[in-house]
Structure formats: structure tokens, C-alpha cells
Enzyme design. Structure first.
Site, short mmCIF file in Angstrom:
data_model
loop_
_atom_site.label_atom_id
_atom_site.label_comp_id
_atom_site.label_asym_id
_atom_site.label_seq_id
_atom_site.Cartn_x
_atom_site.Cartn_y
_atom_site.Cartn_z
N ALA A 125 0.85 -1.19 0.00
CA ALA A 125 0.00 0.00 0.00
C ALA A 125 0.89 1.23 0.00
CB ALA A 125 -0.92 0.01 1.22
N LYS A 126 0.31 2.36 -0.33
CA LYS A 126 1.02 3.63 -0.25
C LYS A 126 -0.02 4.74 -0.16
CE LYS A 126 5.47 4.82 -0.46
NZ LYS A 126 6.59 4.04 0.10
#
Length: 435
Positions: A125-126
Site C-alpha cells: 500500500a502507499k
């Protein structure tokens, strides 16, 4: 240092050449290209590749905050969650004016690969906020963080998605995030983020971990090519957390650090720099050149005739314009995405070994995993244990990548992505598609 030669690589640079006219390509374009390239070496279900082209979810939120002068300003924040087949989502939060949806998606995909190559039980994720943190007072940054936390609170959590520091954020930011989340949950939940100060559940050695892993991988690859570290010269672009910690460890282990740099330029000393005497960016911002007798540009640093080059500052610094001038035998990527696709192909054609970021700087997410374990178990580890465990994890990942490198006669980058994608594909095969 003389690099041991390898047979002609089967590196297919058709995609790289196609990207030539559009450099620098976006993080999303790069992540998808690397996915296709790794998949071409593996006998995996193409439906899995199709799934991995896209994030599972992307959350976009608006974040109104009151500025110190009483005005209200609204910012946009994102959290891109790519793939969770191997465990909760994991990845940084950045505060930067250029944060976009697609950048977060691409970087989230990179985190999926990085966690898989390290064999960590996380997906990728980011996220981030499109803001210049330098234009915020500490109080405004805290208000922004707490409101952003509230806006994404329903999609993060210690068993769901675990953010961490990134560009423009730091341990204090993570402490605010953890506190804001915990207040709404009604209980202290340190495992919701990593990269916190140790006093509130952070891990010893977390800040130093990316630089330490760069140093460990540099040592391992030198050993692979039968080169003694004591006879190795190293140039490091960037003297922030990653660059400074890598430089000091390699210096301590016997390497000769001939150049280090910050945004103002590089200190160059052919006989070796006493890295302990030069403050890092965190210790004294933009101070490198003030301690230097000889100053060269960052561009010159990249083309020095050294054994090992470590780009540890920004992305896209090794490009088609300077790839032919890279004189190092070995490039170890300390920054995320410092080598463009065309430059990567050019270096491969010249038999310059490039150790990719998803392996070399993975110490950060690895010690984040250790921090998460400590938070869940409510038991802190000593710095010695953290460093010992990190070294063991980096050795295991190196062994897996080296095995693919030797068996398939590919580049180091291809080998790392093959390891990552094979593990992700195996997990998808095992879990299947619901319903």
C-alpha cells in the site's frame, strides 16, 4: 574491483526502449512494466497477472485544516491498497506537493513486490497528502495528520493496513497518527503504524534500517564477485538517513567512502572520508559541502570511477543521458526508483550489475515488520536482536534472489521480481478467487 563476467543476459529490453520517449515514466507505468517482465519468465496464470495490474482499492479524501492565521485550507489525501493476499497492507505515507492517485498506486505495487521478495506477511500500500510540509508549521502538520487519520481510519488498522513514514513524514508524524487512531478506538493501538518513536511502541533500529540493509547487500554482492570490502571504493549520492547510515557502516567495515553528497553538492576525497565526522542531513541539514575540501556536483558523483555507486537520494537520477558515463562496476539502489528503465537496459548491456531497491533498501519494511510484531506482543526487542534478525532476513532474501540470478541468467532486478511474483502468484493460487 573487477566484476566476474556473466554469460550474455536474456534481458528483453523491448519495453525499456518503448519507454525511451516518455522518460521518466511514472511509478505506475514502471510497476506494471516490471510485473509484465517478471511474468514473462514464469509459468503462472495470466489471470493473476491481470489482477495484479490494478489496486484493490484507492481511497481519496479531502482534509480541511485550520491554518495558524485562522483560515481554512483543504488538501487531498490518498491511500492506495494494492494486494493483500499475503497479509495486511503495508506502506508509507508521504507529504509532498506532487502526491497523486497514480503515484500512490504505483508505489503501492512496489511495496507488494518488496514485501514478497523479503518474504514478509504483508501486501503493498502507499498513501499521502498533496502538500508541501515545509510550508506548514509544526502545529499545522499535526492538525493535518490527525484529520487525515480520521478520514482514513476505517480502512487502516493493525490487521488491515499499517502505514509508515515516507517522504515528508517522520516518527513524530506516526506518533500523532497512532494517537489519533487510538483515541477513536478507545484503546492504545500501537500496531496501527510503524516507524514510531520507541517510547510509544516504535522499534530500536527502525530509522537506521534502510541504510543498514543497503550496507549489508553491498557487502554480500562484493563477496559474490570475490571482492574484499577493504579494497572497495564507494560513492554515495545522498547523505540523509539511508545514505549516511550505509556510508558509516561500510566505512566501519573497511570500505573506502570517496564521495557523499546532499542537495548542494558532493564532498570528494579519493583517499577516503571519515564519515563519522560529517553530520547527516538529519543531524545538520545541507552541511556536507561545508565540511568538504573538494566539492563536486551530484552529477559528477554519479560518474566517478568507483567500485560501488549507491544512489540514495532521489528517483530517476540514472537516466539514458548519463548511463553510458556510469563508471562504477556495481550500482546498489538505496533510493526508490533511482534508475530509469532505459538506463537500466543500457547498464545491463554494459554488464554493470544493478542491485534493485526492492531488495537493497528493504531493511525499512523488514524492521517495520519487527516493530509490528513487538506491538502485537507488547514486548520490545533490543537493538542487538533487531540488527541480528535484520541481517538474517537480508541474507535469506539475498540467497533467494541470487539463486534465480544464477539459474535463469537474468539481471539482478529481474531475479528479485521473479522471486517476488512467484511468491505472490503461489499465494493467489492457494487462496483462489472469491466467490
Amino acid at each position: 574491483m573487477t566484476m566476474a563476467s556473466k554469460p550474455d543476459s536474456t534481458h528483453d529490453d523491448s519495453d525499456d526502449k518503448a519507454a525511451d520517449s516518455t522518460e521518466p515514466e511514472s511509478a505506475l507505468e514502471t510497476a506494471r512494466r516490471q510485473l509484465y517482465h517478471a511474468a514473462s519468465y514464469l509459468d503462472i496464470d495470466q489471470n493473476i497477472v491481470e489482477r495484479l495490474k490494478y489496486p484493490k482499492k484507492v481511497h481519496e479524501v479531502t482534509i480541511p485544516i485550520e491554518r495558524d492565521d485562522g483560515t481554512v485550507e483543504v488538501f487531498t489525501g490518498y491511500r492506495a491498497q494494492h494486494d493483500s493476499v499475503r497479509g495486511p497492507y503495508k506502506g508509507g505515507l508521504r507529504y509532498h506537493p506532487d502526491v497523486t492517485r497514480d503515484e500512490c498506486v504505483g508505489l503501492g505495487m512496489w511495496m507488494t513486490w518488496k514485501c514478497a521478495v523479503m518474504d514478509l506477511p504483508f501486501g503493498g500500500a502507499k498513501g499521502g497528502v498533496a502538500v508541501n510540509p515545509k510550508e506548514l508549521s509544526p502545529e499545522e502538520k499535526e492538525r493535518l495528520t490527525r484529520r487525515f487519520t480520521q478520514e482514513i481510519r476505517g480502512v487502516i488498522g493493525p490487521n488491515q493496513d499499517i502505514p509508515a513514514p515516507d517522504m515528508g513524514t517522520d516518527p513524530k508524524t506516526m506518533a500523532w497518527l497512532m494517537d489519533a487512531y487510538s483515541m477513536q478506538e478507545g484503546e492504545t493501538t500501537p500496531g496501527v503504524v510503524t516507524g514510531k518513536p520507541p517510547v510509544v511502541g516504535g522499534s530500536e533500529g527502525r530509522e537506521e534500517a534502510p541504510g543498514r540493509s543497503v550496507a549489508i547487500i553491498s557487502q554480500l554482492v562484493c563477496e559474490y564477485y570475490d571482492c574484499q570490502l577493504e579494497d572497495t571504493t564507494v560513492a554515495i549520492q545522498g547523505y540523509g538517513s539511508v545514505g549516511a547510515n550505509a556510508a558509516r557502516l561500510l566505512d566501519e567495515w573497511g570500505a573506502t567512502i570517496v564521495a557523499i553528497s546532499d542537495v548542494n553538492g558532493a564532498m570528494y576525497e579519493p583517499d577516503g572520508i571519515d564519515t563519522a565526522s560529517v553530520p547527516s542531513h538529519d543531524e545538520e541539514p545541507e552541511a556536507v559541502t561545508t565540511y568538504a575540501d573538494t566539492v563536486i556536483s551530484n552529477e559528477e558523483l554519479l560518474t566517478l570511477d568507483v567500485d560501488v555507486l549507491i544512489p540514495a537520494a532521489l528517483g530517476n537520477v540514472i537516466t539514458k543521458e548519463n548511463a553510458e558515463a556510469i563508471a562504477a562496476d556495481l550500482v546498489v539502489e538505496g533510493a526508490n526508483g533511482p534508475t530509469t528503465s532505459t538506463a537500466d537496459s543500457m547498464l545491463a548491456d554494459r554488464d554493470v550489475a544493478v542491485i534493485p531497491d526492492i531488495l537493497a533498501n528493504a531493511g525499512g519494511v523488514t524492521v517495520s515488520y519487527f516493530e509490528w510484531l513487538q506491538d502485537i506482543n507488547r514486548r520490545a526487542w533490543s537493538l542487538e536482536r533487531v540488527n541480528d534478525e535484520l541481517e538474517a532476513e537480508m541474507q535469506a532474501a539475498w540467497d533467494a534472489v541470487r539463486s534465480e540470478f544464477e539459474q535463469r541468467d537474468v539481471t539482478w532486478r529481474d531475479a528479485a521480481y521473479i522471486v517476488a511474483l512467484s511468491r505472490i502468484a503461489e499465494a493467489h493460487e492457494a487462496r483462489g478467487l472469491w466467490p
